[in-house]
Scaffold this active site. Structure first.
Site, PDB file in Angstrom:
ATOM      1  N   HIS A 306      12.698 -66.387  32.780  1.00 23.25           N
ATOM      2  CA  HIS A 306      14.045 -66.473  32.588  1.00 23.25           C
ATOM      3  C   HIS A 306      14.659 -65.127  32.087  1.00 23.25           C
ATOM      4  O   HIS A 306      13.886 -64.132  31.509  1.00 23.25           O
ATOM      5  CB  HIS A 306      14.426 -67.581  31.449  1.00 23.25           C
ATOM      6  N   ASP A 363      14.848 -75.659  34.373  1.00 23.15           N
ATOM      7  CA  ASP A 363      14.750 -76.329  35.780  1.00 23.15           C
ATOM      8  C   ASP A 363      13.385 -76.915  35.965  1.00 23.15           C
ATOM      9  O   ASP A 363      13.231 -77.781  36.816  1.00 23.15           O
ATOM     10  CB  ASP A 363      15.305 -75.348  36.648  1.00 23.15           C
TER      11      ASP A 363
HETATM   12  N1  ACO Z   1       6.498 -66.122  39.466  1.00 24.35           N
HETATM   13  C1  ACO Z   1       5.907 -65.103  39.368  1.00 24.35           C
HETATM   14  N2  ACO Z   1       6.114 -63.974  38.741  1.00 24.35           N
HETATM   15  C2  ACO Z   1       7.307 -63.963  37.996  1.00 24.35           C
HETATM   16  C3  ACO Z   1       8.274 -64.773  38.037  1.00 24.35           C
HETATM   17  C4  ACO Z   1       7.816 -66.077  38.617  1.00 24.35           C
HETATM   18  N3  ACO Z   1       8.420 -67.377  38.506  1.00 24.35           N
HETATM   19  N4  ACO Z   1       9.238 -64.512  37.512  1.00 24.35           N
HETATM   20  C5  ACO Z   1       9.088 -63.029  37.178  1.00 24.35           C
HETATM   21  N5  ACO Z   1       7.995 -62.697  37.733  1.00 24.35           N
HETATM   22  C6  ACO Z   1       7.382 -61.356  37.284  1.00 24.35           C
HETATM   23  C7  ACO Z   1       8.016 -60.411  38.104  1.00 24.35           C
HETATM   24  O1  ACO Z   1       7.640 -60.381  39.449  1.00 24.35           O
HETATM   25  C8  ACO Z   1       8.058 -59.174  37.478  1.00 24.35           C
HETATM   26  O2  ACO Z   1       6.679 -58.725  37.405  1.00 24.35           O
HETATM   27  P1  ACO Z   1       6.144 -57.062  37.497  1.00 24.35           P
HETATM   28  O3  ACO Z   1       7.007 -56.752  36.019  1.00 24.35           O
HETATM   29  O4  ACO Z   1       4.978 -57.003  37.436  1.00 24.35           O
HETATM   30  O5  ACO Z   1       7.204 -56.526  38.477  1.00 24.35           O
HETATM   31  C9  ACO Z   1       8.356 -59.664  36.050  1.00 24.35           C
HETATM   32  O6  ACO Z   1       7.786 -61.207  35.825  1.00 24.35           O
HETATM   33  C10 ACO Z   1       9.575 -59.751  35.580  1.00 24.35           C
HETATM   34  O7  ACO Z   1      10.465 -60.517  36.488  1.00 24.35           O
HETATM   35  P2  ACO Z   1      12.120 -60.191  36.842  1.00 24.35           P
HETATM   36  O8  ACO Z   1      12.304 -60.638  38.170  1.00 24.35           O
HETATM   37  O9  ACO Z   1      12.268 -58.667  36.515  1.00 24.35           O
HETATM   38  O10 ACO Z   1      12.696 -60.915  35.737  1.00 24.35           O
HETATM   39  P3  ACO Z   1      14.355 -61.007  35.712  1.00 24.35           P
HETATM   40  O11 ACO Z   1      14.746 -61.520  34.440  1.00 24.35           O
HETATM   41  O12 ACO Z   1      15.053 -60.401  36.463  1.00 24.35           O
HETATM   42  O13 ACO Z   1      14.298 -62.459  36.753  1.00 24.35           O
HETATM   43  C11 ACO Z   1      14.068 -65.091  37.107  1.00 24.35           C
HETATM   44  C12 ACO Z   1      14.565 -63.772  35.947  1.00 24.35           C
HETATM   45  C13 ACO Z   1      15.174 -64.861  38.178  1.00 24.35           C
HETATM   46  C14 ACO Z   1      14.603 -66.341  36.384  1.00 24.35           C
HETATM   47  C15 ACO Z   1      12.696 -64.933  37.542  1.00 24.35           C
HETATM   48  O14 ACO Z   1      11.922 -65.171  36.534  1.00 24.35           O
HETATM   49  C16 ACO Z   1      12.328 -65.821  38.669  1.00 24.35           C
HETATM   50  O15 ACO Z   1      12.643 -65.613  39.941  1.00 24.35           O
HETATM   51  N6  ACO Z   1      12.132 -67.277  38.376  1.00 24.35           N
HETATM   52  C17 ACO Z   1      11.948 -68.304  39.234  1.00 24.35           C
HETATM   53  C18 ACO Z   1      13.214 -68.727  39.632  1.00 24.35           C
HETATM   54  C19 ACO Z   1      13.553 -69.828  38.641  1.00 24.35           C
HETATM   55  O16 ACO Z   1      12.957 -70.633  37.935  1.00 24.35           O
HETATM   56  N7  ACO Z   1      14.942 -69.741  38.311  1.00 24.35           N
HETATM   57  C20 ACO Z   1      15.576 -70.436  37.263  1.00 24.35           C
HETATM   58  C21 ACO Z   1      16.129 -69.833  36.000  1.00 24.35           C
HETATM   59  S1  ACO Z   1      16.716 -70.738  34.740  1.00 24.35           S
HETATM   60  C22 ACO Z   1      18.384 -70.943  35.221  1.00 24.35           C
HETATM   61  O17 ACO Z   1      18.921 -70.530  36.026  1.00 24.35           O
HETATM   62  C23 ACO Z   1      18.914 -72.310  34.487  1.00 24.35           C
END
Ligand code: ACO
Length: 421
Positions: A306, A363
Site C-alpha cells: 500500500h 482488497d
Molecule cells: N508484489 C511484489 N512486490 C511489490 C508489491 C507486490 N504487490 N508491491 C510493492 N512491491 C515492491 C516493489 O517492486 C518495490 O520493490 P523495490 O523496492 O525492490 O523496487 C517496493 O515493493 C515498493 O513498491 P512501490 O511500487 O514503489 O510502492 P508504491 O507505494 O508505489 O505502490 C501499490 C503501492 C501500488 C499498492 C503496490 O504495492 C502494488 O502494486 N500492490 C498490488 C496492487 C494492489 O493490491 N493494490 C491495492 C492497493 S489498496 C487500494 O487501492 C484500496
C-alpha cells in the site's frame, strides 16, 4: 520547534513557513517557492506532496490508524451503520435520530432515475465491464439533472448530495443486472440503504428476497471501511476535476474511472483472478511468490502493499475477522480461500515482503468476502465505489467550500529544444 524551513539556492537563503495539522503532521508551505526562487518541486506520484488541508479523514500509515472525523473505523464498524457514516463524512457529525430519519426519507424519495437511462444502459454490450458502465451512467445523470449547483447554497448542495446518494445504488445494481440479463430493480422504501443495495442486486422477479442478517451486517462493515481514505488516487481525481468547477456528478464519474484501475480499487477483482489463476496452475503458491519477487517478471502479488500503510492496513484487520466469521457462518469450503491463506502466511514470513513492509491490504480480503457473499467478481470494484461515494462527496464539498484553486501541477520538460520543421 522551528516554524519555518530555509532553502539555500545559489548562495541565497529563502524561508518557507510550516503548516501543522491537528495530529502534528507538518508540511512545508511552498506556495511562494517558484515566485521567490524560480524552482519547482519534483515528486512523481506525489509521494511527499500535500495537495490540501482536510478535516475529514486522518490516516497514519506507520501506526495503522484510520479515523473519519475523529472516530476510529473500528468504533464506527461496531456501533453505527453505513448511512450514518455517510452523513458523518459529508456533514461533519454523526446524525441525531431526527437528522438520520430525514436523511433516509429524502434518499428514499429520490430513489428513482429517469427511465430513459435504461436506453443508455441497453446500448452497452453485455460484456462491458460494470465500472465502465457505472462511470458512464453517473456521467449521464448530468444530462438528466442539468441544474448547476451553487456550492454556497445549502439547499442546492443538499439536493445534489441526496440525488447522488439515492440514484447511485440503483445505477450500480443495474450494471450487474445487465451482465446477468435480469430485469432492472428499483429500491424498496421499506428497506434500509444497505438492505436496498442487496435487494436491487439480488432480488429475482419470481422469488421473494429477504437480505440475510449476515449479508447486511457484512456489507455495512465493508462499505464503512471503504467510505473514505483521504487523498488517494480516485479522491484526488474527484477533487482535481471539481477544482475546475465541474459539477459533482462529473467529478464522481471521473473518480469511478480512477478507482477502476488494478493498482487502486480494481485490485479486489485482480486478487480473485490471481487466486483463480494460481488454482488453475496447480495451486503452487511458492511459484507465484517467486514470480512476485523476481524483478524481471512484471507479476505482483495483488492485494499486497500500500502506498501509505507501511504497517498492517487497519481495514484489512477488520475485514480479515469479518471474512473468517462470514466463511464460518456460511460454512463455505472454497479451494481458492486455502490458496489465499497460504499466500498470506508465506508473504508475512518472507524477508522480501517484510523488508518492504508489504502487508495484505483491504482488497486482499474484501474480494474473498464478496465472493463468499455471492457477489460476482466483476462487481467487486462497483461495491468499492458504493462505499467510497460519501467520501468522494465529502471531499468534493470540502474542496469547493475551501475555495481551492484549480489543480494544475507543473513539470520538468525533457523533450527537444527548439528545432525547425
Ligand atoms: N508484489 C511484489 N512486490 C511489490 C508489491 C507486490 N504487490 N508491491 C510493492 N512491491 C515492491 C516493489 O517492486 C518495490 O520493490 P523495490 O523496492 O525492490 O523496487 C517496493 O515493493 C515498493 O513498491 P512501490 O511500487 O514503489 O510502492 P508504491 O507505494 O508505489 O505502490 C501499490 C503501492 C501500488 C499498492 C503496490 O504495492 C502494488 O502494486 N500492490 C498490488 C496492487 C494492489 O493490491 N493494490 C491495492 C492497493 S489498496 C487500494 O487501492 C484500496
Amino acid at each position: 520547534m522551528s516554524d519555518s524551513v530555509k532553502v539555500i539556492y545559489q548562495d541565497k537563503s529563502f524561508e518557507f513557513p510550516l503548516v501543522e495539522g491537528t495530529e502534528n503532521e507538518v508540511g512545508i508551505d511552498i506556495k511562494t517557492l517558484r515566485a521567490k526562487t524560480g524552482l519547482i518541486t519534483f515528486d512523481p506520484g506525489y509521494k511527499n506532496t500535500g495537495s490540501c488541508v482536510s478535516s475529514i479523514t486522518y490516516l497514519n500509515g506507520e501506526e495503522g490508524i484510520l479515523r473519519y472525523r475523529g472516530y476510529s473505523i473500528e468504533d464506527l464498524c461496531e456501533k453505527v451503520s453505513f448511512i450514518e457514516v455517510a452523513f458523518l463524512l459529508i456533514f461533519g457529525e454523526l446524525p441525531t435520530a431526527k437528522e438520520l430519519a430525514l436523511f433516509n426519507k429524502e434518499i428514499r424519495e429520490d430513489s428513482l432515475v429517469d427511465e430513459d437511462l435504461k436506453t443508455i444502459l441497453k446500448s452497452f454490450p453485455k460484456s462491458a465491464h460494470p465500472m465502465g458502465v457505472l462511470s458512464s451512467l453517473t456521467s449521464a445523470l448530468i444530462a438528466f439533472n442539468p441544474n448547476s449547483v451553487d456550492v454556497e447554497s445549502e439547499e442546492d448542495m443538499r439536493e445534489a448530495i441526496i440525488m447522488l446518494m439515492a440514484k447511485f445504488p440503483i445505477l450500480a445494481s443495474w450494471t450487474q443486472r445487465k451482465v446477468k440479463g435480469l430485469p432492472l430493480n428499483y429500491a424498496n422504501t421499506a428497506l434500509s440503504y444497505v438492505e436496498n443495495i442487496a435487494h436491487m442486486m439480488f432480488k429475482l422477479p419470481h422469488q421473494d428476497f429477504k437480505p440475510s442478517p449476515v449479508l447486511v451486517s457484512t456489507l455495512n462493515k465493508l462499505l464503512i471501511l471503504h467510505a473514505d481514505h483521504e487523498q488517494n488516487c480516485s479522491t484526488s481525481t474527484v477533487r482535481i476535476v471539481g477544482s475546475a468547477h465541474a459539477g459533482l456528478f462529473a467529478s464522481v464519474s471521473a473518480g469511478i474511472s480512477a478507482l477502476w484501475g488494478p493498482l487502486h480499487g480494481g485490485a479486489n477483482q485482480a486478487v480473485i483472478e490471481m487466486l483463480e489463476a494460481i488454482k488453475a496452475d496447480g495451486g503452487d503458491t511458492k511459484k507465484y511468490m517467486a514470480k512476485a519477487k523476481d524483478k524481471d517478471d512484471p507479476f505482483r502479488l495483488m492485494g499486497f502493499g500500500h502506498r501509505v500503510y507501511k504497517n498492517f492496513d487497519p481495514r484489512a484487520r477488520i475485514i480479515k475477522k469479518a471474512a473468517d466469521e462470514v466463511l464460518e457462518e456460511l460454512g463455505l469450503n472454497d479451494p481458492i480461500l486455502q490458496i489465499a491463506k497460504d499466500l498470506e502466511q508465506e508473504a508475512l514470513n518472507d524477508p522480501y515482503f517484510i523488508e518492504r513492509k508489504l502487508y495484505p491490504n483491504v482488497d486482499f480480503y474484501s474480494g474473498i468476502i464478496y465472493r463468499a457473499l455471492g457477489i460476482p467478481t466483476e462487481m467487486f470494484t462497483v461495491m468499492f465505489a458504493l462505499g467510497r461515494l460519501p467520501g468522494w462527496i465529502a471531499q468534493w464539498l470540502e474542496m469547493r467550500k475551501n475555495h481551492e484553486p484549480i489543480g494544475r501541477p507543473r513539470q520538468i520538460y525533457t523533450g527537444y529544444n527548439h528545432r525547425e520543421v
